[in-house]
Scaffold this motif. Structure first.
Motif, short mmCIF file in Angstrom:
data_model
loop_
_atom_site.label_atom_id
_atom_site.label_comp_id
_atom_site.label_asym_id
_atom_site.label_seq_id
_atom_site.Cartn_x
_atom_site.Cartn_y
_atom_site.Cartn_z
N GLU A 93 24.09 45.59 -39.99
CA GLU A 93 23.47 44.93 -38.84
C GLU A 93 22.66 45.89 -37.98
N ASN A 94 23.02 47.17 -38.02
CA ASN A 94 22.33 48.17 -37.20
C ASN A 94 21.53 49.17 -38.02
N PHE A 95 21.39 48.92 -39.31
CA PHE A 95 20.64 49.83 -40.17
C PHE A 95 19.15 49.71 -39.87
N ASN A 96 18.52 50.84 -39.59
CA ASN A 96 17.10 50.85 -39.25
C ASN A 96 16.29 51.26 -40.48
N LEU A 97 15.81 50.29 -41.21
CA LEU A 97 15.06 50.53 -42.43
C LEU A 97 13.78 51.32 -42.16
N ARG A 98 13.12 51.02 -41.08
CA ARG A 98 11.87 51.72 -40.76
C ARG A 98 12.13 53.22 -40.59
N ASP A 99 13.19 53.58 -39.84
CA ASP A 99 13.53 54.99 -39.68
C ASP A 99 13.92 55.63 -41.00
N TYR A 100 14.74 54.92 -41.79
CA TYR A 100 15.16 55.46 -43.09
C TYR A 100 13.96 55.74 -43.98
N GLU A 101 13.04 54.79 -44.07
CA GLU A 101 11.86 54.98 -44.91
C GLU A 101 10.95 56.10 -44.40
N PHE A 102 10.92 56.30 -43.09
CA PHE A 102 10.13 57.39 -42.53
C PHE A 102 10.75 58.73 -42.90
N TYR A 103 12.03 58.91 -42.64
CA TYR A 103 12.68 60.21 -42.83
C TYR A 103 12.97 60.55 -44.28
N GLU A 104 12.96 59.58 -45.17
CA GLU A 104 13.22 59.91 -46.57
C GLU A 104 11.98 60.43 -47.28
N ARG A 105 10.84 60.37 -46.64
CA ARG A 105 9.61 60.92 -47.22
C ARG A 105 9.62 62.45 -47.10
N VAL A 106 9.13 63.13 -48.13
CA VAL A 106 9.15 64.59 -48.17
C VAL A 106 8.49 65.18 -46.93
N GLU A 107 7.37 64.64 -46.53
CA GLU A 107 6.65 65.21 -45.39
C GLU A 107 7.36 65.00 -44.05
#
Length: 115
Positions: A93-107
């Motif tokens: 319920e509190n998982f932030n997909l946008r943040d996860y997808e941002f920080y999982e990128r190499v750059e």
């Protein structure tokens, strides 16, 4: 959201993967994770759906090329997920997909662990 619609109560979800052992293991884990997170099944209940499938599943391993000295099974991962939920480390319920997808990128740091 779609599956909570009464119109789809008797609907089934079909998931297809290849015969590649790594893809089969990833696929089985994703389906098991869905059962643990969304359907509130235990890790053992989720794994029961897959444990007798043949051919069996290859254990997960780290990304190095050397010899792997441990076996990390799908059940190990599902139990880890179940325990993380119990400890409050993961809450869908509190998982932030946008943040996860941002920080999982190499750059952006290549942070791909979810705690």
């Amino acid at each position: 959201k779609l599956m909570s619609d009464p119109q789809y109560n008797s609907s089934r979800i079909y998931h297809y993967t290849s015969l590649d052992p790594a893809k089969r293991a990833n696929s089985a884990f994703l389906m098991g994770a869905f059962m643990v997170i969304i359907l509130k099944k235990s890790a053992d209940e989720a794994w029961a759906k897959f444990k007798d499938l043949q051919p069996g599943f290859k254990p997960f391993r780290d990304a190095t090329f050397g010899e792997c000295t441990y076996k990390c099974t799908i059940l190990d991962c599902l139990r880890g997920l179940e325990y993380a939920i119990k400890l409050g480390w993961f809450d869908i319920e509190n998982f932030n997909l946008r943040d996860y997808e941002f920080y999982e990128r190499v750059e952006n740091g290549d942070f791909n662990w979810v705690l």
